[in-house]
Scaffold this motif. Structure first.
Motif, PDB file in Angstrom:
ATOM      1  N   THR A   1      -1.842   7.479   2.640  1.00 12.72           N
ATOM      2  CA  THR A   1      -1.903   6.894   1.301  1.00 12.72           C
ATOM      3  C   THR A   1      -3.247   7.163   0.650  1.00 12.72           C
ATOM      4  O   THR A   1      -3.323   7.523  -0.532  1.00 12.72           O
ATOM      5  N   CYS A   2      -4.307   7.009   1.415  1.00  7.91           N
ATOM      6  CA  CYS A   2      -5.653   7.265   0.898  1.00  7.91           C
ATOM      7  C   CYS A   2      -5.763   8.690   0.365  1.00  7.91           C
ATOM      8  O   CYS A   2      -6.220   8.917  -0.759  1.00  7.91           O
TER       9      CYS A   2
ATOM     10  N   VAL B   1       0.864  -1.180   0.000  1.00  8.30           N
ATOM     11  CA  VAL B   1       0.000   0.000   0.000  1.00  8.30           C
ATOM     12  C   VAL B   1       0.903   1.232   0.000  1.00  8.30           C
ATOM     13  O   VAL B   1       1.165   1.852   1.033  1.00  8.30           O
ATOM     14  N   ARG B   2       1.400   1.581  -1.175  1.00  7.15           N
ATOM     15  CA  ARG B   2       2.271   2.750  -1.328  1.00  7.15           C
ATOM     16  C   ARG B   2       1.720   3.636  -2.433  1.00  7.15           C
ATOM     17  O   ARG B   2       1.415   3.167  -3.526  1.00  7.15           O
ATOM     18  N   SER B   3       1.627   4.919  -2.149  1.00  8.35           N
ATOM     19  CA  SER B   3       1.010   5.849  -3.090  1.00  8.35           C
ATOM     20  C   SER B   3       1.637   5.830  -4.479  1.00  8.35           C
ATOM     21  O   SER B   3       0.910   5.736  -5.481  1.00  8.35           O
ATOM     22  N   PRO B   4       2.972   5.931  -4.613  1.00 13.45           N
ATOM     23  CA  PRO B   4       3.554   5.977  -5.960  1.00 13.45           C
ATOM     24  C   PRO B   4       3.200   4.751  -6.798  1.00 13.45           C
ATOM     25  O   PRO B   4       2.865   4.874  -7.985  1.00 13.45           O
TER      26      PRO B   4
ATOM     27  N   ASP C   1      -4.064   2.639   9.987  1.00 14.40           N
ATOM     28  CA  ASP C   1      -3.078   3.479  10.665  1.00 14.40           C
ATOM     29  C   ASP C   1      -2.829   4.768   9.888  1.00 14.40           C
ATOM     30  O   ASP C   1      -3.465   5.048   8.868  1.00 14.40           O
ATOM     31  N   ASP C   2      -1.883   5.563  10.382  1.00 15.01           N
ATOM     32  CA  ASP C   2      -1.587   6.853   9.759  1.00 15.01           C
ATOM     33  C   ASP C   2      -1.054   6.689   8.338  1.00 15.01           C
ATOM     34  O   ASP C   2      -1.321   7.529   7.468  1.00 15.01           O
ATOM     35  N   LEU C   3      -0.295   5.616   8.105  1.00 15.65           N
ATOM     36  CA  LEU C   3       0.243   5.385   6.767  1.00 15.65           C
ATOM     37  C   LEU C   3      -0.883   5.132   5.769  1.00 15.65           C
ATOM     38  O   LEU C   3      -0.875   5.672   4.653  1.00 15.65           O
TER      39      LEU C   3
END
Length: 205
Positions: A71-72, A40-43, A65-67
């Motif tokens: 990402t969302c 689950v990584r934005s790039p 979580d915050d990550l």
């Protein structure tokens, strides 16, 4: 009941483990093409959306979580697509945080085959409605700003060139027609010139 997504629906799924991936693939087998990403990584998600032409993003995580929240928000901002979030656990008040970051749906412990497609349909419809409302709001703000500029420009012409309100408006209208501009654009020019030169030329000149 929301309309079913049109044929050609492509869903980008990030973060699903093998069991979850099987559940999602089974639920969407007849409904959509599915692209799976491990992390689950934005790039990576944004790149996958661009490559596949995805029309919806599904984020799956053990914990909200915050990550995942970050990402969302980043995926929504970059893709302008509906994003559905599935989490196995979440602290209190988490749903509101994800909605404020742009998530179209936030589900806790709800990743079951019979629920996935209805959730996606609802999320897509909600996203369409919110996008339409946002467009209407932007248009309303632009129209209000244009009206204010026109009224201000009329006032400038009336004061500095001793014109009546009708004469000032007609002068601006003729200038807009002659130059192929919107009336608001002529108004903004008059306002700008009044600040630079102190007294604008005739709008039609």
């Amino acid at each position: 009941m929301p309309d079913a997504p049109s044929q050609g629906l492509v869903v980008a799924v990030a973060g699903a483990n093998s069991a979850q991936a099987m559940t999602i693939a089974s639920a969407l087998a007849q409904e959509a093409d599915v692209s799976f990403l491990q992390e689950v990584r934005s790039p990576a998600i944004i790149e996958a959306v661009q490559k596949t032409g995805a029309s919806l993003v599904l984020l799956v995580s053990a914990e909200a979580d915050d990550l995942l929240l970050s990402t969302c928000g980043e995926v929504v901002a970059a893709t302008q697509l509906p994003v559905v979030v599935f989490a196995e656990s979440a602290p209190p008040d988490t749903a509101g945080q994800f909605v404020r970051r742009g998530a179209s749906s936030f589900i806790v412990k709800g990743l079951s085959a019979d629920r996935i497609m209805p959730i996606i349909e609802t999320a897509m419809e909600r996203h369409r409605l919110m996008s339409a409302l946002q467009s209407e709001l932007i248009n309303s703000r632009n129209e209000l700003s244009a009206r204010k500029s026109i009224e201000r420009a009329k006032g400038i012409l009336m004061k500095q060139q001793s014109l009546s309100e009708a004469e000032a408006y007609d002068s601006m209208r003729r200038a807009a027609m002659a130059r192929g501009l919107k009336l608001a654009e002529v108004a903004e020019t008059i306002i700008a010139l009044s600040g630079v030169a102190g007294e604008p030329r005739q709008a039609g000149g």
